[in-house]
Design a protein around this motif. Sequence first.
Motif, PDB file in Angstrom:
ATOM      1  N   ARG B  17      47.155  31.153  46.601  1.00 18.17           N
ATOM      2  CA  ARG B  17      46.793  32.506  47.004  1.00 18.17           C
ATOM      3  C   ARG B  17      47.563  33.533  46.192  1.00 18.17           C
ATOM      4  O   ARG B  17      47.053  34.541  45.777  1.00 18.17           O
ATOM      5  CB  ARG B  17      47.058  32.673  48.502  1.00 18.17           C
ATOM      6  CG  ARG B  17      46.360  33.868  49.071  1.00 18.17           C
ATOM      7  CD  ARG B  17      46.462  33.880  50.569  1.00 18.17           C
ATOM      8  NE  ARG B  17      45.748  32.766  51.159  1.00 18.17           N
ATOM      9  CZ  ARG B  17      46.144  32.151  52.272  1.00 18.17           C
ATOM     10  NH1 ARG B  17      47.239  32.523  52.897  1.00 18.17           N
ATOM     11  NH2 ARG B  17      45.435  31.174  52.758  1.00 18.17           N
ATOM     12  N   ARG B  18      48.849  33.246  45.962  1.00 16.67           N
ATOM     13  CA  ARG B  18      49.670  34.250  45.279  1.00 16.67           C
ATOM     14  C   ARG B  18      49.539  34.201  43.768  1.00 16.67           C
ATOM     15  O   ARG B  18      49.603  35.224  43.111  1.00 16.67           O
ATOM     16  CB  ARG B  18      51.139  34.088  45.689  1.00 16.67           C
ATOM     17  CG  ARG B  18      51.426  34.721  47.058  1.00 16.67           C
ATOM     18  CD  ARG B  18      52.876  34.632  47.437  1.00 16.67           C
ATOM     19  NE  ARG B  18      53.292  33.233  47.604  1.00 16.67           N
ATOM     20  CZ  ARG B  18      54.093  32.602  46.785  1.00 16.67           C
ATOM     21  NH1 ARG B  18      54.583  33.209  45.737  1.00 16.67           N
ATOM     22  NH2 ARG B  18      54.415  31.348  47.009  1.00 16.67           N
ATOM     23  N   GLU B  19      49.389  32.995  43.210  1.00 18.10           N
ATOM     24  CA  GLU B  19      49.587  32.860  41.765  1.00 18.10           C
ATOM     25  C   GLU B  19      48.350  32.494  40.958  1.00 18.10           C
ATOM     26  O   GLU B  19      48.266  32.862  39.788  1.00 18.10           O
ATOM     27  CB  GLU B  19      50.642  31.767  41.483  1.00 18.10           C
ATOM     28  CG  GLU B  19      51.866  31.859  42.341  1.00 18.10           C
ATOM     29  CD  GLU B  19      52.987  32.632  41.659  1.00 18.10           C
ATOM     30  OE1 GLU B  19      52.779  33.086  40.517  1.00 18.10           O
ATOM     31  OE2 GLU B  19      54.052  32.766  42.272  1.00 18.10           O
ATOM     32  N   THR B  66      51.890  27.485  36.265  1.00 17.58           N
ATOM     33  CA  THR B  66      51.592  28.149  34.992  1.00 17.58           C
ATOM     34  C   THR B  66      51.741  27.182  33.829  1.00 17.58           C
ATOM     35  O   THR B  66      50.860  27.086  32.974  1.00 17.58           O
ATOM     36  CB  THR B  66      52.562  29.332  34.775  1.00 17.58           C
ATOM     37  OG1 THR B  66      52.496  30.167  35.916  1.00 17.58           O
ATOM     38  CG2 THR B  66      52.180  30.127  33.541  1.00 17.58           C
ATOM     39  N   THR B  67      52.861  26.444  33.833  1.00 20.47           N
ATOM     40  CA  THR B  67      53.110  25.507  32.737  1.00 20.47           C
ATOM     41  C   THR B  67      52.028  24.432  32.698  1.00 20.47           C
ATOM     42  O   THR B  67      51.451  24.146  31.650  1.00 20.47           O
ATOM     43  CB  THR B  67      54.503  24.850  32.912  1.00 20.47           C
ATOM     44  OG1 THR B  67      55.446  25.895  33.120  1.00 20.47           O
ATOM     45  CG2 THR B  67      54.886  24.046  31.700  1.00 20.47           C
ATOM     46  N   GLY B 110      57.731  31.191  24.342  1.00 13.25           N
ATOM     47  CA  GLY B 110      57.788  32.448  23.608  1.00 13.25           C
ATOM     48  C   GLY B 110      56.779  33.486  24.064  1.00 13.25           C
ATOM     49  O   GLY B 110      56.805  34.617  23.623  1.00 13.25           O
ATOM     50  N   LEU B 111      55.894  33.092  24.949  1.00 15.15           N
ATOM     51  CA  LEU B 111      54.831  34.007  25.354  1.00 15.15           C
ATOM     52  C   LEU B 111      55.125  34.627  26.713  1.00 15.15           C
ATOM     53  O   LEU B 111      55.908  34.077  27.478  1.00 15.15           O
ATOM     54  CB  LEU B 111      53.508  33.230  25.422  1.00 15.15           C
ATOM     55  CG  LEU B 111      52.971  32.870  24.036  1.00 15.15           C
ATOM     56  CD1 LEU B 111      51.985  31.733  24.144  1.00 15.15           C
ATOM     57  CD2 LEU B 111      52.327  34.084  23.403  1.00 15.15           C
ATOM     58  N   PRO B 112      54.516  35.755  26.975  1.00 12.97           N
ATOM     59  CA  PRO B 112      54.773  36.390  28.267  1.00 12.97           C
ATOM     60  C   PRO B 112      54.350  35.492  29.423  1.00 12.97           C
ATOM     61  O   PRO B 112      53.479  34.636  29.270  1.00 12.97           O
ATOM     62  CB  PRO B 112      53.927  37.658  28.212  1.00 12.97           C
ATOM     63  CG  PRO B 112      52.909  37.418  27.148  1.00 12.97           C
ATOM     64  CD  PRO B 112      53.558  36.507  26.166  1.00 12.97           C
ATOM     65  N   GLY B 113      54.918  35.669  30.555  1.00 12.33           N
ATOM     66  CA  GLY B 113      54.594  34.877  31.745  1.00 12.33           C
ATOM     67  C   GLY B 113      53.231  35.257  32.287  1.00 12.33           C
ATOM     68  O   GLY B 113      52.505  36.013  31.649  1.00 12.33           O
ATOM     69  N   PRO B 114      52.876  34.750  33.438  1.00 12.34           N
ATOM     70  CA  PRO B 114      51.567  35.049  34.004  1.00 12.34           C
ATOM     71  C   PRO B 114      51.387  36.554  34.164  1.00 12.34           C
ATOM     72  O   PRO B 114      52.351  37.292  34.287  1.00 12.34           O
ATOM     73  CB  PRO B 114      51.593  34.371  35.370  1.00 12.34           C
ATOM     74  CG  PRO B 114      52.759  33.491  35.387  1.00 12.34           C
ATOM     75  CD  PRO B 114      53.687  33.909  34.313  1.00 12.34           C
ATOM     76  N   LEU B 140      32.179  32.859  42.625  1.00 15.58           N
ATOM     77  CA  LEU B 140      33.115  32.959  41.505  1.00 15.58           C
ATOM     78  C   LEU B 140      34.424  33.623  41.937  1.00 15.58           C
ATOM     79  O   LEU B 140      35.510  33.215  41.518  1.00 15.58           O
ATOM     80  CB  LEU B 140      32.475  33.745  40.355  1.00 15.58           C
ATOM     81  CG  LEU B 140      33.232  33.718  39.036  1.00 15.58           C
ATOM     82  CD1 LEU B 140      33.372  32.298  38.509  1.00 15.58           C
ATOM     83  CD2 LEU B 140      32.555  34.602  38.000  1.00 15.58           C
ATOM     84  N   THR B 141      34.331  34.635  42.785  1.00 20.44           N
ATOM     85  CA  THR B 141      35.539  35.311  43.278  1.00 20.44           C
ATOM     86  C   THR B 141      36.421  34.321  44.036  1.00 20.44           C
ATOM     87  O   THR B 141      37.629  34.251  43.824  1.00 20.44           O
ATOM     88  CB  THR B 141      35.160  36.481  44.200  1.00 20.44           C
ATOM     89  OG1 THR B 141      34.453  37.444  43.419  1.00 20.44           O
ATOM     90  CG2 THR B 141      36.379  37.131  44.825  1.00 20.44           C
ATOM     91  N   LEU B 142      35.790  33.540  44.915  1.00 25.71           N
ATOM     92  CA  LEU B 142      36.573  32.605  45.719  1.00 25.71           C
ATOM     93  C   LEU B 142      37.177  31.513  44.857  1.00 25.71           C
ATOM     94  O   LEU B 142      38.279  31.033  45.118  1.00 25.71           O
ATOM     95  CB  LEU B 142      35.704  32.008  46.829  1.00 25.71           C
ATOM     96  CG  LEU B 142      35.277  33.030  47.884  1.00 25.71           C
ATOM     97  CD1 LEU B 142      34.334  32.402  48.891  1.00 25.71           C
ATOM     98  CD2 LEU B 142      36.489  33.609  48.595  1.00 25.71           C
ATOM     99  N   ARG B 143      36.464  31.146  43.802  1.00 17.82           N
ATOM    100  CA  ARG B 143      36.971  30.100  42.932  1.00 17.82           C
ATOM    101  C   ARG B 143      38.054  30.643  42.002  1.00 17.82           C
ATOM    102  O   ARG B 143      39.151  30.111  41.928  1.00 17.82           O
ATOM    103  CB  ARG B 143      35.800  29.534  42.124  1.00 17.82           C
ATOM    104  CG  ARG B 143      36.171  28.566  41.051  1.00 17.82           C
ATOM    105  CD  ARG B 143      36.409  27.191  41.627  1.00 17.82           C
ATOM    106  NE  ARG B 143      36.791  26.297  40.557  1.00 17.82           N
ATOM    107  CZ  ARG B 143      35.986  25.359  40.057  1.00 17.82           C
ATOM    108  NH1 ARG B 143      34.800  25.178  40.566  1.00 17.82           N
ATOM    109  NH2 ARG B 143      36.385  24.595  39.075  1.00 17.82           N
ATOM    110  N   ALA B 144      37.746  31.733  41.285  1.00 20.37           N
ATOM    111  CA  ALA B 144      38.637  32.181  40.211  1.00 20.37           C
ATOM    112  C   ALA B 144      39.762  33.071  40.723  1.00 20.37           C
ATOM    113  O   ALA B 144      40.862  33.023  40.198  1.00 20.37           O
ATOM    114  CB  ALA B 144      37.836  32.922  39.142  1.00 20.37           C
ATOM    115  N   VAL B 145      39.508  33.897  41.704  1.00 21.58           N
ATOM    116  CA  VAL B 145      40.550  34.827  42.159  1.00 21.58           C
ATOM    117  C   VAL B 145      41.346  34.228  43.308  1.00 21.58           C
ATOM    118  O   VAL B 145      42.565  34.307  43.341  1.00 21.58           O
ATOM    119  CB  VAL B 145      39.955  36.201  42.557  1.00 21.58           C
ATOM    120  CG1 VAL B 145      41.072  37.198  42.848  1.00 21.58           C
ATOM    121  CG2 VAL B 145      39.059  36.735  41.456  1.00 21.58           C
ATOM    122  N   VAL B 146      40.648  33.605  44.270  1.00 17.77           N
ATOM    123  CA  VAL B 146      41.360  33.043  45.422  1.00 17.77           C
ATOM    124  C   VAL B 146      41.828  31.612  45.127  1.00 17.77           C
ATOM    125  O   VAL B 146      42.832  31.165  45.665  1.00 17.77           O
ATOM    126  CB  VAL B 146      40.465  33.075  46.680  1.00 17.77           C
ATOM    127  CG1 VAL B 146      41.183  32.504  47.886  1.00 17.77           C
ATOM    128  CG2 VAL B 146      40.030  34.507  46.977  1.00 17.77           C
TER     129      VAL B 146
END
Lengths: 121, 426
Positions: B17-19, B66-67, B110-114, B140-146
């Motif tokens: 939910r958060r990340e 993220t990794t 070396g790249l910015p974080g999320p 798509l919202t529920l899949r990609a954002v949530v």
Amino acid sequence: MKYVLMYTSRPDLDEAVPAERQAEVYQQIFGWFEKYGATFVDSGAELQGAHTATTVKAPADGGGPVVVDGPFTEAKEMIGGFSIVDVPDLDAALAMAREWPALVFPGVAVEIRPIVDHGEM
Amino acid sequence: MSHSRDDADALLADTVRREASSVVAFLYRLTGDFDVAEEAVQEALVSALHSWRRDGLPDVPGAWLTTAAKHRAVDLLRRRARQRRLEGGLDGPLDSALDGPLDGPSWSDGLPGPADADDRVPLLFGCCHPALAVEARLALTLRAVVGLTTARIAAAFLVPEPTVAQRIVRAKRKIGSAGIPLAIPGPEELPARLDDVLTVVCLAYTAAFLDPSAAGQGGLAADAVWLAELVCATLPGEPEAWGLLGLLTLQQARARARFDADGSLVLLPDQDRSRWDHRAIASAERYLERAAVWRRPGRFQLHAAIAACHASAPTWAETDWLQILTLYDVLVRYDGSPVIRLNRAVALAEYAGPERALHEVDALAHRLSGYHLLHATRAELLRRLGRTDEATAADREALRLATEPVDRDILSARLAAAQERSAADA
């Protein structure tokens, strides 16, 4: 991104529009093309009416292609012209299309299609 | 130290939910490929659950995710580039991305974080773009954002899983090929586009609303509230966003009272108001005060104001019906749908009596003849007017049309009670 804008209308509804009103909107269309001049890759073409169309169709059962009188679809909507634009994204294309002057007439629509990108040559 | 399965699952749900959407937005920026970004995160979530259950919870779950997602993205890009070469396609931007920082040693550090929180809202606007069909926007919202799985989305909307999967695939493809920007639109387009976003969030909440298992603090309902919070945090100057957050918070505040111990639906007049979450109601009132500052009413603010009237009433009978009727009269200017008029008629019955309300409901009958609540409302009004036979017929029609189990249970109970009464009278 490159898009084709297809300007469509309903010829049966166009007939009901008074000539002087049509001329007025035609003037606005010139203004619209001027305003967005920089985005056109190809300003495209305005097409003759659908009654001038001739279509070559794949045969239903064997034999060669068939030539028929009329446009490729029986739809009431007709493509009246098209242009090719190069804009950053769909929202930019939508913003242009929303201002298409002929949209004041019933039955008019602008279809937006991205062009297949075959890579930089 | 070993952690239970439930710990890992709960932490994953929270982390998702958060990340998850930040990571999707981050990878999209990096790869320029929405499909890769989204798929990489989904794969990372699956491996996260597996590994967290086995090895226990990581210290920083977001960083872990993220990794893992970055590595998946590299794999996916490699796989696709190889595929393209095999197909004899051109080495396009994907290859230059591969030869660039993606493949280099700087890739992981070396790249910015999320992306920061702000990046999730542009993603949300892309997913809710009007160039996508409404069902596709929702999925798509529920899949990609949530970050929900396709299976969960399918279950929430009672749609077969392959249908949902296909909607998502098509929508993702269109975002890429039609050039739908993942961006918050400019001021001219914002009001209409924000309304599209808020509508999707509201639909997500509604899907959870009638599901007894979703009535608690977890689940899709909480995800929808979270989305509304996210929009408010990013666009704090938009009163309709606050209106929706207020509305959903008020609905959530009543969630515990909406179902009884057996999981049967309890309608508003019969709810135990002591079970409402009064702290949540107070929060919602603050959101609505915030929204009111701009003096730009809209349908979500008005719906919320009506819900707030109910929330502040000590009982159904002591509700300020005149206030509610007045709000409905404003609301129909923003949303003239017959369903709104039907709800207005319910308030009218309380204020002016069932006869006048029935008159209004009958006037809507031709437009809502297939809607079970039209018939259920008619039945209730007819019963109050003593026209029991007609009431029973209307309830039967409502039962015939109702599809949700909770609705069907209530209607069946009503019909049974009516039969008992008529047997007692005979």
